[in-house]
Design an enzyme around this catalytic site. Structure first.
Site, mmCIF file in Angstrom:
data_model
loop_
_atom_site.group_PDB
_atom_site.id
_atom_site.type_symbol
_atom_site.label_atom_id
_atom_site.label_comp_id
_atom_site.label_asym_id
_atom_site.label_seq_id
_atom_site.Cartn_x
_atom_site.Cartn_y
_atom_site.Cartn_z
ATOM 1 C CB ALA A 62 9.009 -52.926 -16.560
ATOM 2 C CG ASP A 65 14.874 -50.609 -9.596
ATOM 3 O OD1 ASP A 65 14.482 -49.428 -9.090
ATOM 4 O OD2 ASP A 65 16.118 -51.029 -9.656
ATOM 5 C CE LYS A 66 5.602 -48.380 -10.269
ATOM 6 N NZ LYS A 66 4.939 -48.697 -11.608
ATOM 7 C CB SER A 175 -0.062 -49.595 -18.037
ATOM 8 O OG SER A 175 -0.741 -49.330 -17.079
ATOM 9 C CG ASN A 177 -3.328 -49.567 -13.556
ATOM 10 O OD1 ASN A 177 -4.398 -49.926 -13.330
ATOM 11 N ND2 ASN A 177 -2.322 -50.315 -13.504
ATOM 12 C CE LYS A 217 4.799 -55.843 -19.599
ATOM 13 N NZ LYS A 217 5.507 -55.354 -18.220
ATOM 14 C CG ASN A 246 1.340 -54.426 -18.587
ATOM 15 O OD1 ASN A 246 1.235 -54.376 -17.583
ATOM 16 N ND2 ASN A 246 1.782 -53.597 -19.170
ATOM 17 C CB THR A 247 -1.588 -56.435 -15.188
ATOM 18 O OG1 THR A 247 -1.936 -55.332 -15.719
ATOM 19 C CG2 THR A 247 -0.184 -56.364 -14.352
ATOM 20 C CB SER A 319 3.171 -61.308 -9.201
ATOM 21 O OG SER A 319 2.479 -60.459 -9.623
#
EC number: 1.3.5.2
Length: 336
Positions: A62, A65-66, A175, A177, A217, A246-247, A319
């Site tokens: 994910a 392509d949001k 996330s 963010n 996630k 996730n990140t 990435s």
């Protein structure tokens, strides 16, 4: 493929502008005969996971392509599954730009996009128009202005709207963010959310006469004790899968590099070791009770094999796809 030349041109641009230009072109060809321009043949290597047959174990994570604008064009490249989103109940612009940064020497990206998307209704329309033959995952989140205490309502709203069209639903609570979002990964907040999601899934299954699995996630920035607690909650609430990871907010491997001090989540090669370790710990704790979808730093066949050796049933790239292009899909699927 022409990707090395295309990449050279795109990497001269601001990362988000490069993304926009690429997706403008993909959007023009998606669902048209011009998809042959990006189509490549990859072998079928069926994997059964969460009760679904995936034509191969490699998916698109994910975030790329949001809004589901380019599902068919991306599918033509050979992905076994595509995860669109993260999508929220209402459209939102995300965080201020610039919010996406390349760490070229590290093969990594830092983003603080903030769930920018056009809302769940727009995504559903795009999904309805697509013809992708693989499995479509839909990743859902909460709006930034929704208080965390009411966050579960956003997830339930999105679940209800995407359920008829999703192969599986991914619940993004990791996330870095969206302020406060990661607190939903722990303790009573997690149990409360998972209970509500499971009850909603049962109700939607009865209404639509089909079962759509739900995966959660998680972040890589957890202690082993926290991971054990999360694994226990997922099993107790009969969640169908876990996406790891996730990140990361960590910067240990990119110290001194350009942009390393930017706020946001780090993805790409610098995440490979940590995400693989999380998968290994989860696998040991879960003992096969639910499958793991592994992502974070996969930029080669060996990196993909490391994820699967650690316990992942399926894997995702993001990435690595940006740095290496569609050829990476073929390289991984052909020899995984």
């Amino acid at each position: 493929m022409l990707y090395p030349l295309i990449k050279q041109a795109l990497f001269q641009l601001d990362p988000e502008r490069a993304h926009e230009l690429t997706f403008q072109q993909l959007k023009r060809i998606t669902g048209t005969p011009l998809e042959w321009l990006v189509r490549q043949s990859v072998p079928t290597k069926t994997v059964n996971c969460m009760g679904i047959a995936f034509k191969n174990p490699l998916g698109l994570a994910a975030g790329l392509d949001k809004d589901g604008d380019c599902i068919d064009a991306l599918g033509a490249m050979g992905f076994g599954f595509i995860e669109v989103g993260t999508v929220t109940p209402r459209a939102q612009p995300g965080n201020e730009k610039p919010r996406l940064f390349r760490l070229v020497k590290a093969g990594g990206l830092i983003n603080r996009m903030g769930f920018n998307n056009h809302g769940v209704d727009n995504l559903v329309e795009n999904v309805r128009k697509s013809h992708f033959g693989g499995v479509l995952g839909i990743n859902i989140g909460k709006n930034k202005d929704t208080p965390v205490e009411q966050g579960k309502d956003d997830y339930l709203t999105c679940m209800e709207k995407v359920y008829p069209y999703a192969g599986y639903i991914a619940v993004n609570i990791s996330s870095p963010n969206t302020p406060g979002l990661r607190t939903l990964q722990f303790g009573e907040a997690l149990d409360d959310l998972l209970l509500a999601i499971k009850n909603k899934q049962v109700a939607l299954q009865a209404y639509h006469h089909k079962y759509v699995p739900v995966a959660v996630k998680i972040a890589p920035d957890m202690t082993e004790a926290e991971l054990i607690q999360v694994a226990d909650s997922l099993v107790r609430h009969n969640i169908d899968g876990v996406i790891a990871t996730n990140t990361t907010t960590g910067r240990v491997l990119v110290q001194g590099m350009n942009h390393c001090g930017q706020t946001g989540g780090l993805s790409g090669r610098p995440l490979q070791l940590r995400s693989t370790e999380v998968i290994r710990q989860l696998s040991a704790e879960l003992q096969g009770k639910l499958p793991i979808i592994g992502g974070g730093g996969i930029d080669s066949l060996i990196a993909a094999r490391e994820k699967m050796a650690a316990g992942a049933s399926l894997i995702q790239i993001y990435s690595g796809f940006i740095f290496h292009g569609p050829r990476l899909i073929k390289d991984i699927v052909s020899d995984i």
